[in-house]
Design a protein around this motif. Structure first.
Motif, PDB file in Angstrom:
ATOM      1  N   SER A  28    -130.251 -10.184  10.208  1.00 30.48           N
ATOM      2  CA  SER A  28    -130.445 -11.665  10.790  1.00 30.48           C
ATOM      3  C   SER A  28    -131.631 -12.182  10.855  1.00 30.48           C
ATOM      4  CB  SER A  28    -129.384 -11.603  12.060  1.00 30.48           C
ATOM      5  OG  SER A  28    -130.227 -10.654  13.051  1.00 30.48           O
ATOM      6  N   SER A  74    -120.272  -8.514   8.023  1.00 31.18           N
ATOM      7  CA  SER A  74    -120.139  -8.951   9.082  1.00 31.18           C
ATOM      8  C   SER A  74    -120.655  -8.408  10.275  1.00 31.18           C
ATOM      9  CB  SER A  74    -118.652  -9.149   9.398  1.00 31.18           C
ATOM     10  OG  SER A  74    -118.039  -7.660   9.282  1.00 31.18           O
ATOM     11  N   ILE A  77    -124.176 -10.034  10.185  1.00 31.78           N
ATOM     12  CA  ILE A  77    -123.802 -11.619  10.602  1.00 31.78           C
ATOM     13  C   ILE A  77    -123.044 -11.813  11.746  1.00 31.78           C
ATOM     14  CG2 ILE A  77    -122.928 -13.763   9.508  1.00 31.78           C
ATOM     15  CD1 ILE A  77    -123.204 -12.271   6.858  1.00 31.78           C
ATOM     16  N   ASP A  78    -122.348 -10.926  12.207  1.00 31.59           N
ATOM     17  CA  ASP A  78    -121.414 -11.271  13.526  1.00 31.59           C
ATOM     18  C   ASP A  78    -122.079 -10.674  14.714  1.00 31.59           C
ATOM     19  OD1 ASP A  78    -120.169 -13.266  11.944  1.00 31.59           O
ATOM     20  OD2 ASP A  78    -118.655 -11.776  11.397  1.00 31.59           O
ATOM     21  N   TRP A  80    -122.262  -7.421  15.390  1.00 29.30           N
ATOM     22  CA  TRP A  80    -121.926  -6.051  15.729  1.00 29.30           C
ATOM     23  C   TRP A  80    -122.950  -4.900  15.775  1.00 29.30           C
ATOM     24  CZ3 TRP A  80    -117.393  -5.278  18.103  1.00 29.30           C
ATOM     25  CH2 TRP A  80    -116.502  -6.305  17.932  1.00 29.30           C
ATOM     26  N   ARG A 117    -120.705 -11.822  21.639  1.00 30.46           N
ATOM     27  CA  ARG A 117    -121.808 -11.957  20.371  1.00 30.46           C
ATOM     28  C   ARG A 117    -121.521 -13.172  19.694  1.00 30.46           C
ATOM     29  NH1 ARG A 117    -119.086 -10.154  17.056  1.00 30.46           N
ATOM     30  NH2 ARG A 117    -117.108  -9.498  18.372  1.00 30.46           N
ATOM     31  N   ASP A 118    -122.825 -13.752  19.382  1.00 32.05           N
ATOM     32  CA  ASP A 118    -122.870 -15.000  18.605  1.00 32.05           C
ATOM     33  C   ASP A 118    -122.904 -14.491  17.256  1.00 32.05           C
ATOM     34  OD1 ASP A 118    -122.598 -16.566  20.660  1.00 32.05           O
ATOM     35  OD2 ASP A 118    -124.827 -16.981  20.965  1.00 32.05           O
ATOM     36  N   SER A 119    -122.285 -15.198  16.204  1.00 31.01           N
ATOM     37  CA  SER A 119    -122.668 -15.248  14.698  1.00 31.01           C
ATOM     38  C   SER A 119    -123.597 -16.037  14.417  1.00 31.01           C
ATOM     39  CB  SER A 119    -121.122 -15.668  14.025  1.00 31.01           C
ATOM     40  OG  SER A 119    -121.600 -15.448  12.666  1.00 31.01           O
ATOM     41  N   ARG A 121    -123.562 -17.192  11.560  1.00 31.21           N
ATOM     42  CA  ARG A 121    -122.877 -18.206  10.456  1.00 31.21           C
ATOM     43  C   ARG A 121    -122.962 -19.681  10.828  1.00 31.21           C
ATOM     44  NH1 ARG A 121    -119.321 -14.653   7.167  1.00 31.21           N
ATOM     45  NH2 ARG A 121    -118.956 -12.681   8.312  1.00 31.21           N
ATOM     46  N   GLN A 122    -122.851 -19.672  12.331  1.00 33.99           N
ATOM     47  CA  GLN A 122    -122.603 -21.043  13.116  1.00 33.99           C
ATOM     48  C   GLN A 122    -123.781 -21.747  13.231  1.00 33.99           C
ATOM     49  OE1 GLN A 122    -122.247 -19.541  17.563  1.00 33.99           O
ATOM     50  NE2 GLN A 122    -120.961 -18.523  16.199  1.00 33.99           N
ATOM     51  N   SER A 141    -131.413 -14.081  16.553  1.00 28.69           N
ATOM     52  CA  SER A 141    -130.543 -13.403  17.268  1.00 28.69           C
ATOM     53  C   SER A 141    -130.860 -12.445  18.171  1.00 28.69           C
ATOM     54  CB  SER A 141    -129.460 -12.577  16.047  1.00 28.69           C
ATOM     55  OG  SER A 141    -128.451 -12.217  16.704  1.00 28.69           O
TER      56      SER A 141
END
Length: 225
Positions: A28, A74, A77-78, A80, A117-119, A121-122, A141
């Motif tokens: 990230s 993911s 990116i998300d 985890w 959790r924030d991704s 992607r946004q 992040s």
């Protein structure tokens, strides 16, 4: 990502960690820093700030070529991967851990699914440029956890006050005074706040696969002793 944190903590006897904050996912950090590009050269056209870095897709592909992206992207990116590492640290740093029931335990570590959790992607590239242009802030992040008090609650079986870790992985705009501000590429870092010492920072600058291998080796040796 490569720093043998568990082994390092063994050299701090009698110290209680009360807060954790860091960049725990190299992927990230690399993606966000590539989206930023050469952010000092942000230009303005017709009253709008122009994005000078890569798109999210381009930055992700570059990270894949380096070989640091999980097979299931993911996880990186998300949030985890960072959440799993953060929770592992909280379990390790808790003097008495209970993963299910609060009875007869001093510290409760919530399940992974309960960590907000924030991704990445946004993240809006234009917003990155605007924030840097107006206030010199960068987005990262950030994984954080803080030890907080929980009052007794007999209704759920908690008959005395205990502590719990309040955890999250969030996209934060960092100011220049933040110790995490200058971390770019695949670099990772973690800060420990304690009851008896000032913040302790551990930084891994652009770790390689060898760094990761050594970190794993050092922690396996620690467990075997």
């Amino acid at each position: 990502d490569g720093v043998p944190i568990f082994s390092l903590w063994d050299n701090l006897p009698g110290v209680t960690c009360t807060k954790i904050r860091g960049l725990l996912n190299s992927t990230s950090t690399m993606i966000l820093s590539r989206i930023e590009g050469n952010i000092d050269k942000v230009v303005e056209s017709d009253g709008k700030v122009e994005h000078v870095g890569e798109t999210f897709e381009e930055a992700l592909e570059a990270a894949k070529k380096v070989g640091i992206v999980e097979e299931d992207e993911s996880l990186d990116i998300d949030g985890w991967d960072a959440a799993m590492k953060l929770r592992a640290l909280c379990v390790f740093l808790s003097s008495s851990v209970n993963l299910s029931s609060p009875e007869d335990h001093d510290v409760i570590v919530p399940p992974l699914e309960a960590i907000p959790r924030d991704s990445i992607r946004q993240i809006n590239p234009e917003l990155i440029c605007t924030e840097f242009r107006t206030s010199r802030k960068k987005v990262r992040s950030v994984a954080s956890a803080e030890l907080v008090d929980l009052p007794s609650d007999p209704a759920i079986g908690r008959h005395r006050p205990v502590k719990t870790w309040k955890m999250s992985v969030q996209n934060e705009f960092l100011s220049q005074s933040d110790p995490l501000y200058n971390l770019n590429g695949s670099s990772a870092a973690v800060q420990f706040f304690t009851d008896v010492m000032g913040p302790i920072s551990v930084v891994s600058q652009d770790p390689t696969l060898m760094d990761t291998a050594y970190g794993l080796f050092a922690d396996v040796v620690r467990i075997a002793r």
